[in-house]
Each structure stands twice: as structure tokens, then as C-alpha cells.
Scaffold this motif. Structure first.
Motif, PDB file in Angstrom:
ATOM      1  N   LEU A 136      45.133  28.313  38.979  1.00 36.80           N
ATOM      2  CA  LEU A 136      43.989  28.104  38.116  1.00 36.80           C
ATOM      3  C   LEU A 136      43.254  26.807  38.275  1.00 36.80           C
ATOM      4  N   VAL A 137      42.694  26.626  39.480  1.00 32.67           N
ATOM      5  CA  VAL A 137      41.755  25.544  39.639  1.00 32.67           C
ATOM      6  C   VAL A 137      40.374  26.124  39.883  1.00 32.67           C
ATOM      7  N   ALA A 138      40.145  27.322  39.340  1.00 33.44           N
ATOM      8  CA  ALA A 138      38.842  27.940  39.499  1.00 33.44           C
ATOM      9  C   ALA A 138      37.747  27.064  38.930  1.00 33.44           C
ATOM     10  N   ALA A 139      38.070  26.298  37.894  1.00 30.00           N
ATOM     11  CA  ALA A 139      37.077  25.400  37.302  1.00 30.00           C
ATOM     12  C   ALA A 139      36.808  24.194  38.185  1.00 30.00           C
ATOM     13  N   VAL A 140      37.735  23.904  39.118  1.00 28.96           N
ATOM     14  CA  VAL A 140      37.568  22.754  40.000  1.00 28.96           C
ATOM     15  C   VAL A 140      36.928  23.179  41.315  1.00 28.96           C
ATOM     16  N   CYS A 141      37.443  24.275  41.873  1.00 26.44           N
ATOM     17  CA  CYS A 141      36.916  24.778  43.146  1.00 26.44           C
ATOM     18  C   CYS A 141      35.832  25.814  42.868  1.00 26.44           C
ATOM     19  N   ALA A 142      34.656  25.590  43.371  1.00 30.50           N
ATOM     20  CA  ALA A 142      33.532  26.489  43.099  1.00 30.50           C
ATOM     21  C   ALA A 142      33.676  27.771  43.905  1.00 30.50           C
ATOM     22  N   GLY A 143      33.062  28.819  43.407  1.00 29.13           N
ATOM     23  CA  GLY A 143      33.015  30.071  44.149  1.00 29.13           C
ATOM     24  C   GLY A 143      34.062  31.057  43.675  1.00 29.13           C
ATOM     25  N   ALA A 144      33.881  32.319  44.026  1.00 30.97           N
ATOM     26  CA  ALA A 144      34.845  33.358  43.667  1.00 30.97           C
ATOM     27  C   ALA A 144      36.078  33.209  44.527  1.00 30.97           C
ATOM     28  N   LEU A 145      37.257  33.309  43.900  1.00 34.14           N
ATOM     29  CA  LEU A 145      38.515  33.132  44.603  1.00 34.14           C
ATOM     30  C   LEU A 145      39.309  34.420  44.498  1.00 34.14           C
ATOM     31  N   VAL A 146      39.873  34.862  45.618  1.00 30.91           N
ATOM     32  CA  VAL A 146      40.692  36.065  45.599  1.00 30.91           C
ATOM     33  C   VAL A 146      42.017  35.771  46.267  1.00 30.91           C
ATOM     34  N   LEU A 160      53.588  29.169  30.959  1.00 29.91           N
ATOM     35  CA  LEU A 160      52.712  29.111  32.122  1.00 29.91           C
ATOM     36  C   LEU A 160      53.387  29.715  33.351  1.00 29.91           C
ATOM     37  N   ALA A 161      54.664  29.454  33.525  1.00 28.84           N
ATOM     38  CA  ALA A 161      55.382  30.003  34.673  1.00 28.84           C
ATOM     39  C   ALA A 161      55.429  31.524  34.610  1.00 28.84           C
ATOM     40  N   HIS A 162      55.652  32.072  33.437  1.00 27.02           N
ATOM     41  CA  HIS A 162      55.656  33.538  33.292  1.00 27.02           C
ATOM     42  C   HIS A 162      54.280  34.118  33.617  1.00 27.02           C
ATOM     43  N   LEU A 163      53.223  33.412  33.196  1.00 25.07           N
ATOM     44  CA  LEU A 163      51.870  33.893  33.484  1.00 25.07           C
ATOM     45  C   LEU A 163      51.603  33.891  34.984  1.00 25.07           C
ATOM     46  N   ILE A 164      52.026  32.831  35.658  1.00 23.71           N
ATOM     47  CA  ILE A 164      51.822  32.738  37.113  1.00 23.71           C
ATOM     48  C   ILE A 164      52.605  33.837  37.827  1.00 23.71           C
ATOM     49  N   LYS A 165      53.833  34.093  37.376  1.00 27.44           N
ATOM     50  CA  LYS A 165      54.600  35.165  38.020  1.00 27.44           C
ATOM     51  C   LYS A 165      53.898  36.511  37.851  1.00 27.44           C
ATOM     52  N   GLY A 166      53.384  36.749  36.663  1.00 30.06           N
ATOM     53  CA  GLY A 166      52.671  37.999  36.449  1.00 30.06           C
ATOM     54  C   GLY A 166      51.488  38.139  37.394  1.00 30.06           C
ATOM     55  N   GLU A 219      43.266  30.674  27.869  1.00 32.40           N
ATOM     56  CA  GLU A 219      42.525  29.463  28.234  1.00 32.40           C
ATOM     57  C   GLU A 219      43.381  28.219  28.051  1.00 32.40           C
ATOM     58  N   GLU A 220      44.222  28.209  27.019  1.00 29.59           N
ATOM     59  CA  GLU A 220      45.130  27.074  26.835  1.00 29.59           C
ATOM     60  C   GLU A 220      46.094  26.952  28.009  1.00 29.59           C
ATOM     61  N   LEU A 221      46.613  28.080  28.485  1.00 26.72           N
ATOM     62  CA  LEU A 221      47.520  28.044  29.630  1.00 26.72           C
ATOM     63  C   LEU A 221      46.784  27.627  30.895  1.00 26.72           C
ATOM     64  N   ARG A 222      45.527  28.044  31.012  1.00 22.11           N
ATOM     65  CA  ARG A 222      44.730  27.606  32.169  1.00 22.11           C
ATOM     66  C   ARG A 222      44.524  26.095  32.149  1.00 22.11           C
ATOM     67  N   GLU A 223      44.269  25.559  30.955  1.00 27.80           N
ATOM     68  CA  GLU A 223      44.117  24.110  30.842  1.00 27.80           C
ATOM     69  C   GLU A 223      45.406  23.394  31.236  1.00 27.80           C
ATOM     70  N   GLU A 224      46.541  23.949  30.834  1.00 26.09           N
ATOM     71  CA  GLU A 224      47.814  23.343  31.225  1.00 26.09           C
ATOM     72  C   GLU A 224      48.006  23.422  32.730  1.00 26.09           C
ATOM     73  N   ALA A 225      47.616  24.545  33.319  1.00 29.33           N
ATOM     74  CA  ALA A 225      47.723  24.669  34.776  1.00 29.33           C
ATOM     75  C   ALA A 225      46.887  23.607  35.472  1.00 29.33           C
ATOM     76  N   ARG A 226      45.657  23.392  34.996  1.00 26.36           N
ATOM     77  CA  ARG A 226      44.796  22.369  35.600  1.00 26.36           C
ATOM     78  C   ARG A 226      45.429  20.982  35.481  1.00 26.36           C
ATOM     79  N   ALA A 227      45.942  20.695  34.277  1.00 24.73           N
ATOM     80  CA  ALA A 227      46.517  19.373  34.043  1.00 24.73           C
ATOM     81  C   ALA A 227      47.753  19.150  34.906  1.00 24.73           C
ATOM     82  N   ARG A 228      48.602  20.149  34.997  1.00 29.89           N
ATOM     83  CA  ARG A 228      49.819  19.990  35.793  1.00 29.89           C
ATOM     84  C   ARG A 228      49.497  19.917  37.280  1.00 29.89           C
ATOM     85  N   LEU A 229      48.525  20.679  37.730  1.00 29.33           N
ATOM     86  CA  LEU A 229      48.139  20.606  39.131  1.00 29.33           C
ATOM     87  C   LEU A 229      47.547  19.242  39.451  1.00 29.33           C
ATOM     88  N   ALA A 230      46.783  18.689  38.510  1.00 28.04           N
ATOM     89  CA  ALA A 230      46.224  17.345  38.709  1.00 28.04           C
ATOM     90  C   ALA A 230      47.337  16.313  38.819  1.00 28.04           C
TER      91      ALA A 230
END
Length: 428
Positions: free
Chosen positions: A20-30, A94-100, A125-136
Motif C-alpha cells: 500500500l504505497v499507492a498514495a506514494v507511487c502514482a499510477g494504477a498498480l497491479v 495489517l499482516a492478515h490483510l496483506i496475506k489476504g 484506510e486505517e490499515l493502509r495508513e499503517e502500511a504507509r507508515a511502516r514502509l516509510a
């Protein structure tokens, strides 16, 4: 590898659909093509560097290895790595969400984290924010060999200092080495729902400033005091000294700002989730609690840490130490006019301004035949966001012809007209 290059790399663009760095990296990601096969033209890559000793074996390291496997087109291996995260941290949502998402990526393309339908949008969205923060935290390494500018001098009995970087969702732990800060480890943290710069009660913001730990609340104490509400604090809490003297001078109010754990049904909380407190995982809270000294451990909360070389503060340290010594000497010599010259024009004790302070000191010193004044255990911290404001704390041992006293004193020194002067003074 620099952050910009990481963000431009196809490896990270591919992995970002999972982390979930879609907010950081522009463009559609697959994450795969229409046939369900993983796609990436990126060569094999190494996992990004990890920020801090704790992160080497913590969840960021495990998430980093998952990212590495995704970037190298090994989704099965990525699932294996995320399983290790879940095994070590079974309530890590967050880990469960990523596995899914990794499992879902075998069937269809993904454009974000949390592609499953029916899940609450706000929780995703809260989990996405955590993903961004942890990736940072993985990508943006702590500057090796540098220290926070705010720690000018630690007094000998202060074993550790805590520095909270609200912009990086990180709490740093430093140990005292000869009065200077030496990095130990760091932890992911959550702050207030409405961000930073607390001003009034109930604004759900985290304050910025220099504080110290004032107490320790065990799980049992929290339960007996707050009942069911104690669940939000997890395994325990460490109250800090908000509002401090500077906050009150600035008109800030409120209370109950703590370092505390998280509810037991989750491993961690999103980056902005508290009512203004700093929240850590229960595991991390337990780790930092071992080294906390009530009344001594400083907690510096800043919006982005100003890092400097270890010796960069030496000139300021010498200057402030000398200013404090000159103030002590002039008081001891009963040179009242020279003593008062150390105070700023808008000085205040909270009860007296400079005019009243001056009048009182003239009267008191006139009745003394001698004064002995010793200062011990001096600590100096620069206020976050202010190059011109320093907090000096010391033990004051005072004796005169008719009085003996000991007290812990705190002074706020401000630089004005090229010189440091006392802006506020009171007991610590």
C-alpha cells in the motif's frame, strides 16, 4: 539506494500493490496479469535497509522480507514470509490483510491493499495508513552516527532519553554516554487522531515539547481506576508532564497525555488513533518501561527530528553551561544588578513578572551577609522547533546567613540580542 530511486523502481511499484504505497507511487498498480500469473520485469533485488536495532527482528523486518519476495516475483515465498509475521504477531491485523491480498492476487489484479469487498472502508484506510507508515520506517533510515539536536546535555543520573518523531511514527531510545545521547533502538508508535500541536483539552492532538515521565500505571491500577475504559491503554501507561511551564505560558491546556500500550485484541494501532497520547504495541511498551526513571526520563516530542553530528552541540553546551555558572556566581556574590541582568524583559515565574522578581531579590539580598550556592546534576535540552529556547534543569543547594534549602529547579533560557537569558523559572 536513495528513496527517490526506490520509488521509481519497478520492484517497489510492483510490491506497493501489496504494501500500500499507492498514495506514494502514482499510477494504477497491479500484482498480476489477467491470466493470474505474477508479472514483473524487475531483476532480483535485496530487501530495503531496516531502520534501527529493534526493527531488525521486528515486524518491519518481516514485512520487508515479504516485500522482497513480491519484488522478486515469488508470491508463494511472500505468503510464507507473511505467515511468519502472523505466527509471531497473531493479532497483527495489517499482516492478515496483506496475506489476504497475496492470496487474492493469484486470482485477479490488485490495485490497492484491502481489495476484499464488504470490509469497512474506514478500517481499511486505517490499515493502509499503517502500511504507509511502516514502509516509510523501512525506507527512511535513521541517519547513522547522528543524534537529535535537542539533547544538549544529560545529567549523570538520567540513563535514557526518549525522542518521539511524530512525522515518522517513531519513538527513539537514547542512552546517556558522558552526558551525550547514544542511539539504542526505536519503535513504531501511534499519535493523536487529529495530529500534533495540542492546544486545548479534548482536541485529540499530541503535544510537541520537552516533558518527563511523572508516574507509572500498571494494568491493575488502570483497571481499578478506569474499569472497562482501561482496555484502550493495554498493558500499562506512563503519564508525562503535559502541560509543562512553556505550554501554560502559551495558553495551552488539557491533561492525561501518556505513553501507553494498545488493546489486547490488536498488535498495533494506525499512525493516528489515540486521543493525544503516544501509543506503542504492548510488547514495545513493556520494553521501554524497564528503563524509565520516574521524574528523570525526558520525553521529547518533535514533528520531525533535527539530526546533527555528536559534537555539533558542544559550542551551545559550553555557552549555556557558562551562562548558568555566571548566573550562579552573581547570585552568590550578592551582585543583584548583575544577577538580574541574566533575566529576559518578559521573564515570569507564573506568579511574578520581572518587576516583582527584581523588587523581591533586592529586598532578600539586602538582608544577607553571605550566600553559598551550588548547582548539581545539570541537564540541557533544546526545545523542538525552536533554536532560541533551551530547558535547563538542576539541583540547587542554597545556604545563607539565615536559610538553608535544597530544590530541583527548571529554567527556560531564550536567546535574545545574541545572548541567552532566563525567560521562565520554577521548581521542577
Amino acid at each position: 539506494m536513495k528513496l527517490r530511486k526506490l520509488l521509481d523502481s519497478r520492484m517497489l511499484r510492483y510490491a506497493s500493490a501489496t504494501l500500500l504505497v499507492a498514495a506514494v507511487c502514482a499510477g494504477a498498480l497491479v500484482m498480476n496479469d489477467r491470466s493470474g500469473q505474477a508479472v514483473s520485469a524487475a531483476p532480483a533485488v535485496a530487501a530495503p535497509s531496516i531502520n534501527g536495532r529493534h526493527a531488525i527482528t521486528g515486524p518491519e523486518a518481516l514485512l520487508s522480507r515479504t516485500l522482497n519476495e513480491v519484488g522478486n516475483r515469488r508470491l508463494d515465498a511472500a505468503v510464507s514470509e507473511i505467515d511468519k509475521v502472523i505466527q509471531g504477531y497473531p493479532n497483527f491485523r495489517l499482516a492478515h490483510l496483506i496475506k489476504g491480498d497475496l492470496l487474492l492476487a493469484r486470482a485477479r489484479p490488485l490495485t490497492t491493499v484491502g481489495n476484499a469487498s464488504g470490509a469497512p472502508g474506514d478500517r481499511l484506510e486505517e490499515l493502509r495508513e499503517e502500511a504507509r507508515a511502516r514502509l516509510a520506517r523501512i525506507q527512511l533510515e535513521r541517519p547513522v552516527g547522528l543524534v537529535p539536536r535537542y539533547v544538549v546535555q544529560m545529567q549523570p543520573e538520567q540513563r535514557h532519553a526518549l525522542v518521539v518523531d511524530t512525522a515518522r511514527s517513531t519513538l527513539y531510545v537514547f542512552e546517556n554516554r558522558g552526558g551525550e545521547a547514544r542511539y539504542v533502538t526505536d519503535y513504531y508508535i501511534s499519535i493523536g487522531k487529529n495530529g500534533i500541536d495540542k492546544f486545548r483539552e479534548g482536541d485529540n492532538k499530541t503535544p510537541l515539547g520537552i516533558y518527563h515521565v511523572t508516574g507509572r500505571l500498571s494494568r491493575e491500577k488502570l483497571n481499578s481506576t478506569y474499569g472497562k475504559l482501561a482496555e484502550q491503554y493495554g498493558i500499562g501507561a506512563l503519564p508525562i508532564s503535559y502541560p509543562n511551564e512553556w505550554d501554560r505560558r502559551e495558553g495551552r491546556n488539557g491533561y492525561g497525555i501518556w505513553l501507553h500500550g494498545v488493546p489486547f485484541d490488536t498488535y498495533s494501532r494506525p499512525p493516528r488513533a489515540s486521543n493525544g497520547c503516544v501509543a506503542l504495541t504492548n510488547e514495545d511498551f513493556t520494553a521501554i518501561s524497564r528503563d524509565i526513571q520516574i521524574g528523570l526520563t525526558p520525553v521529547i516530542i518533535a514533528n520531525g527530528v533535527d539530526w546533527v553530528a555528536p559534537g555539533a552541540n558542544q559550542a551551545m553546551r559550553r555557552e549555556l553551561v557558562q551562562r548558568v555558572e555566571n548566573w550562579r556566581r552573581d547570585w552568590e556574590n550578592r551582585d543583584t544588578e548583575q544577577y538580574l541582568a541574566h533575566y529576559a524583559g518578559n521573564f515570569s515565574t507564573g506568579k511574578m513578572r520581572l518587576a516583582q522578581w527584581s523588587e523581591q531579590k533586592h529586598k532578600v539580598n539586602a538582608g544577607k551577609t553571605w550566600i553559598r550556592l551550588n548547582l548539581d546534576k545539570v541537564s540541557i535540552f533544546l526545545y523542538p522547533g525552536r533554536d532560541d529556547l533551551a530547558v535547563v534543569t538542576f539541583d540547587q543547594n542554597y545556604a545563607s546567613s539565615n536559610l538553608v534549602s535544597q530544590m530541583r529547579k527548571r529554567q527556560y533560557w531564550i536567546r535574545e540580542g545574541g545572548a541567552w537569558r532566563i525567560l521562565h523559572e520554577g521548581s521542577a
